[in-house]
Scaffold this active site. Structure first.
Site, PDB file in Angstrom:
ATOM      1  N   LYS A  67       0.831  -1.224   0.000  1.00 31.41           N
ATOM      2  CA  LYS A  67       0.000   0.000   0.000  1.00 31.41           C
ATOM      3  C   LYS A  67       0.860   1.266   0.000  1.00 31.41           C
ATOM      4  CE  LYS A  67      -3.819   2.405   2.317  1.00 31.41           C
ATOM      5  NZ  LYS A  67      -4.436   2.906   1.085  1.00 31.41           N
TER       6      LYS A  67
ATOM      7  N   CYS B  45      -4.362   9.642  -6.667  1.00 28.24           N
ATOM      8  CA  CYS B  45      -5.259   9.470  -5.518  1.00 28.24           C
ATOM      9  C   CYS B  45      -6.316  10.575  -5.499  1.00 28.24           C
ATOM     10  CB  CYS B  45      -4.505   9.483  -4.205  1.00 28.24           C
ATOM     11  SG  CYS B  45      -5.649   9.235  -2.834  1.00 28.24           S
TER      12      CYS B  45
ATOM     13  N   GLY C 219     -11.992  -3.474 -11.541  1.00 30.73           N
ATOM     14  CA  GLY C 219     -13.150  -4.346 -11.693  1.00 30.73           C
ATOM     15  C   GLY C 219     -12.856  -5.781 -12.067  1.00 30.73           C
TER      16      GLY C 219
HETATM   17  C1  LIG Z   1      -9.067  -0.665   0.141  1.00 31.81           C
HETATM   18  C2  LIG Z   1      -8.404   0.041  -0.998  1.00 31.81           C
HETATM   19  C3  LIG Z   1      -7.313   0.884  -0.761  1.00 31.81           C
HETATM   20  C4  LIG Z   1      -6.656   1.514  -1.816  1.00 31.81           C
HETATM   21  N1  LIG Z   1      -5.530   2.251  -1.582  1.00 31.81           N
HETATM   22  C5  LIG Z   1      -4.747   2.658  -2.633  1.00 31.81           C
HETATM   23  C6  LIG Z   1      -3.463   3.214  -2.416  1.00 31.81           C
HETATM   24  O1  LIG Z   1      -2.990   3.367  -1.286  1.00 31.81           O
HETATM   25  N2  LIG Z   1      -2.732   3.573  -3.513  1.00 31.81           N
HETATM   26  C7  LIG Z   1      -3.191   3.403  -4.807  1.00 31.81           C
HETATM   27  O2  LIG Z   1      -2.479   3.717  -5.759  1.00 31.81           O
HETATM   28  N3  LIG Z   1      -4.428   2.885  -5.024  1.00 31.81           N
HETATM   29  C8  LIG Z   1      -5.194   2.493  -3.977  1.00 31.81           C
HETATM   30  N4  LIG Z   1      -6.404   1.880  -4.217  1.00 31.81           N
HETATM   31  C9  LIG Z   1      -6.895   1.739  -5.615  1.00 31.81           C
HETATM   32  C10 LIG Z   1      -6.552   0.357  -6.199  1.00 31.81           C
HETATM   33  O3  LIG Z   1      -5.171   0.159  -6.315  1.00 31.81           O
HETATM   34  C11 LIG Z   1      -7.180   0.169  -7.582  1.00 31.81           C
HETATM   35  O4  LIG Z   1      -6.581   1.049  -8.491  1.00 31.81           O
HETATM   36  C12 LIG Z   1      -8.682   0.402  -7.614  1.00 31.81           C
HETATM   37  O5  LIG Z   1      -9.268  -0.113  -6.444  1.00 31.81           O
HETATM   38  C13 LIG Z   1      -9.338  -0.257  -8.830  1.00 31.81           C
HETATM   39  O6  LIG Z   1      -9.208  -1.649  -8.773  1.00 31.81           O
HETATM   40  P1  LIG Z   1     -10.410  -2.622  -8.314  1.00 31.81           P
HETATM   41  O7  LIG Z   1     -11.594  -2.272  -9.140  1.00 31.81           O
HETATM   42  O8  LIG Z   1      -9.880  -3.997  -8.528  1.00 31.81           O
HETATM   43  O9  LIG Z   1     -10.649  -2.338  -6.866  1.00 31.81           O
HETATM   44  C14 LIG Z   1      -7.113   1.299  -3.152  1.00 31.81           C
HETATM   45  C15 LIG Z   1      -8.238   0.488  -3.376  1.00 31.81           C
HETATM   46  C16 LIG Z   1      -8.883  -0.141  -2.332  1.00 31.81           C
HETATM   47  C17 LIG Z   1     -10.064  -1.026  -2.608  1.00 31.81           C
END
Ligand SMILES: Cc1cc2nc3c(=O)[nH]c(=O)nc-3n(C[C@H](O)[C@H](O)[C@H](O)COP(=O)(O)O)c2cc1C
Length: 359
Positions: free
Chosen positions: A76, A197, A321
């Site tokens: 993270k 972010c 997704g």
């Molecule tokens: C619980 C959580 C925490 C996240 N924290 C970060 C982070 O610290 N840094 C980052 O670049 N993206 C963060 N993201 C975004 C994810 O890396 C990802 O780009 C985004 O969730 C889309 O993917 P998904 O649809 O599989 O969730 C976070 C996502 C989730 C669900």
């Protein structure tokens, strides 16, 4: 619900997740066998599939992910200074029919803490504000995370800059480079800078500012030498295609890969129409999961098209997704060299195993 397996339990605080997670995982049932067949950023991996920056805030989490067969795992996002994130809760379930289109994201979306059982309907918002315990914690913990990667597995470190009192834009860009350098010195084999972010209003979403992106990439690359640098970017609307192309052209000498997408921001409200997550600047927060798949796939395709047309060599990490093995395959067919799932893996610890079984 309490015995559900979670890398990151959305019903628990960030501190609880860091101190006591992951929860109820089955860490012995998945094994890689034979020799890793894929190459990603100069590393042999069993499958270029993993978990992006987010659900894995400590080495205990990243090591659990490796044990469950996620072969490319991102720690993270961390900062060069301790930073308190947003208030709990950090995650809510969106009451959404189908895709989170740009039209829907321009309005407001109702959310609560009841998550659907059908993962094809799981779209969430996450709003952490990138909390960090600071380098005193994460440098040593990153070393453990790197050591937790088995044969054919790769740990990536994600870092971000922090605007501090009296900082000029120059200082801010240098802080990204400093974070990257700390990660490189700790032995991170690949480093990602988070330029997307949506959850820290004062820091803004940098990936739409060509000058900021270029300065950060130049400085971070200089700081980490031969270590591959990735950038994490958000979704660019079709009318932002020229901006996307300009940014890709500028960064191509410095970056080994582009991870896309982060989240799509939307106003998130409770059933009465009030701001759902408490705190200033938190009405809008990043949304992820099934509803943003269309956007991650579209960006993967566009980045692949630009790469082919202009002869660039960056790797594409497709994110957004991915909930099923078919989603993994769609990303690969759209041009992704590596695919990652945050929301899908949070709710199905066996996603990597299921994908491998389907190939
Ligand atoms: C619980 C959580 C925490 C996240 N924290 C970060 C982070 O610290 N840094 C980052 O670049 N993206 C963060 N993201 C975004 C994810 O890396 C990802 O780009 C985004 O969730 C889309 O993917 P998904 O649809 O599989 O969730 C976070 C996502 C989730 C669900």
């Amino acid at each position: 619900m309490s015995d559900m397996a979670y890398f990151y339990d959305p019903n628990k605080t960030f501190e609880d997740n860091c101190d006591n997670g992951p929860f109820n995982m089955d860490l012995t049932s998945v094994k890689n066998t034979g020799e890793p067949q894929y190459e990603f950023l100069g590393h042999k991996v069993y499958l270029p599939f993993g978990i992006p920056a987010g659900p894995l805030p400590t080495s205990k989490h990243t090591t659990a992910a490796f044990k469950l067969g996620y072969d490319v795992v991102v720690y993270k996002t961390q900062r060069t200074v301790p930073f308190t994130g947003n208030k709990f809760p950090h995650i809510l379930s969106l009451k959404l029919d189908g895709d989170l289109t740009l039209e829907k994201a321009a309005g407001s979306i109702v959310a609560d803490q009841n998550y659907p059982e059908d993962l094809s309907k799981l779209t969430i918002t996450n709003s952490f504000g990138m909390p960090s315990q600071g380098p005193d914690f994460w440098i040593d913990d990153l070393k453990k995370a790197i050591a937790g990667a088995g044969k054919g597995q790769l740990l990536i470190m994600s870092v971000v800059g922090t605007i501090q009192d009296g900082f000029t834009p120059d200082d801010y860009y240098n802080d990204f480079a400093y974070g990257a350098q700390l990660a490189a010195d700790a032995g991170a084999p690949v480093i990602e800078v988070n330029l997307s972010c949506p959850n820290v209003a004062t820091e803004g979403v940098l990936c739409y500012s060509p000058e900021s992106v270029l300065e950060i990439c130049k400085r971070a690359k200089k700081a980490i030498g031969d270590v591959p640098l990735l950038i994490k970017i958000g979704y660019y609307r079709p009318d932002q295609q020229d901006l996307l192309e300009e940014i890709v052209e500028q960064v191509s000498p410095y970056v080994a890969g582009i991870s896309s997408i982060n989240t799509i921001a939307a106003a998130v409200v409770d059933k009465d129409g009030n701001q759902a997550l408490e705190g200033e600047g938190r009405l809008k927060s990043g949304c992820c999961g099934a509803g943003i798949r269309w956007a991650g796939l579209e960006m993967t395709k566009r980045l692949d098209e630009i790469r082919k047309r202009k002869g660039y060599s960056y790797a594409i990490i497709g994110v957004g997704g991915v909930m099923t093995p078919d989603d993994y395959k769609h990303y690969v067919s759209h041009g992704a060299d590596c695919v990652m799932s945050a929301t899908g893996a949070m709710w199905n610890q066996y996603l990597a195993r299921d994908i491998k079984a389907s190939l």
